[in-house]
Design an enzyme around this catalytic site. Structure first.
Site, short mmCIF file in Angstrom:
data_model
loop_
_atom_site.label_atom_id
_atom_site.label_comp_id
_atom_site.label_asym_id
_atom_site.label_seq_id
_atom_site.Cartn_x
_atom_site.Cartn_y
_atom_site.Cartn_z
N TYR A 1 -1.76 -0.61 10.18
CA TYR A 1 -1.92 -1.06 8.79
C TYR A 1 -0.73 -0.61 7.95
O TYR A 1 -0.13 -1.41 7.21
CB TYR A 1 -3.23 -0.50 8.25
CG TYR A 1 -3.45 -0.69 6.77
CD1 TYR A 1 -3.99 -1.88 6.28
CD2 TYR A 1 -3.14 0.32 5.86
CE1 TYR A 1 -4.20 -2.05 4.92
CE2 TYR A 1 -3.35 0.16 4.51
CZ TYR A 1 -3.88 -1.03 4.04
OH TYR A 1 -4.08 -1.19 2.69
N SER B 1 0.85 -1.20 0.00
CA SER B 1 0.00 0.00 0.00
C SER B 1 0.88 1.24 0.00
O SER B 1 1.98 1.23 0.58
CB SER B 1 -0.88 0.01 1.26
OG SER B 1 -1.55 1.27 1.36
#
Ligand code: NAP
Length: 248
Positions: A157, A143
């Site tokens: 995350y 990501s």
């Protein structure tokens, strides 16, 4: 014989788009999911009704026995594995680090990091020439958060995706002579259900102004990058982290 691809978290979002595009390109696809059986069945029926081969397999990538069963089922149903997309990933409600408890950290890291390691392990045991395999390709879905850190929102995350970037570089080097290329895509803000998991379904509307292209991305835009990395066109590309993030 068509190539066999296993995509984790392929019932929805980026994983589902990757499974569909891979099937269009001739792959037989193992569609893994966690809970959403109907969505996974929909991806499979979309592929088979177009003449492709696919099978849905429920498994929690964070659970070792599930991962072993997932790969054994894929072997049995579709044949020898050629490629893996480590896509399954979660985030939880946005909060600062000073509000996070150990349970949340354990869940996020178990799915995003342990799950990717366990699935890669199973793929390497099948595809590495050292283990008698014929080589293959792995794409990890990281990501853009790995670069940004996601302060005030999802730092757990973001850190889990930082681990995926490091894992991608290390595994690519470990397997350089064993016929397996390992790469990652780093999507930016992509229109999927994951933003609702963080408590903000319309998150992209709020943040798109910080993207140079001033919009979120589509799942197909990410899937095309993944399919290129899996393909022979990327035969000299390994250990690469490709941003699919509108310039962010
Ligand atoms: P999504 O729409 O929320 O879909 C998540 C998928 O993962 C679903 O198929 C879900 O299965 C599956 N899943 C979740 N936990 C699992 C587990 N423990 N074991 C097996 N499958 C599991 O997510 P997405 O937005 O497409 O994200 C896919 C990947 O892209 C993730 O790694 C995410 O971090 C990354 N990413 C997304 C964005 C974005 O903006 N969307 C940006 C950067 C990176 P069920 O349907 O059964 O629940």
């Amino acid at each position: 014989m068509s190539r066999v691809l296993l995509v984790t978290g392929a019932s929805r979002g980026i994983g589902a788009a990757t499974a569909r595009l891979a099937a269009e390109r001739g792959y037989s696809v193992c569609v893994n999911y966690l809970r959403n059986r109907d969505a996974a069945a929909g991806v499979v029926s979309g592929i088979t009704s177009s003449g492709g081969r696919a099978v849905a397999v429920q498994a929690d990538v964070a659970v070792e026995a599930d991962v072993v069963r997932l790969f054994e089922t894929c072997d049995r149903e579709l044949g020898p594995l050629d490629a893996l997309v480590n896509n399954a990933g979660i985030l939880e409600a946005r909060m600062r680090v000073d509000a996070m408890d150990a349970g949340r950290l354990q869940r996020v890291f178990a799915t995003n990091v342990t799950g990717s390691f366990l699935c890669a392990r199973e793929a390497v045991r099948r595809m590495s020439t050292t283990h008698g395999g014929k080589g293959g390709a792995i794409v990890n879905v990281s990501s853009g958060a790995a670069k940004m850190g996601s302060p005030g929102e999802f730092m757990d995350y973001a850190a889990s995706k930082g681990a995926i970037d490091t894992f991608t570089i290390g595994l690519a080097r470990e397997l350089g002579e064993e016929g397996i290329r390992v790469n990652a895509v780093r999507p930016g803000f992509i229109h999927t259900d994951i933003h609702a998991s963080g408590g903000e379904p319309n998150r992209i509307e709020r943040v798109k102004s910080i993207v140079p292209m001033k919009r979120g991305g589509t799942v197909d835009e990410v899937a095309h990058a993944i399919l290129w990395l899996l393909s022979d066109e990327a035969s000299y590309t390994t250990g690469a982290l490709i941003d699919v993030a509108g310039g962010k």
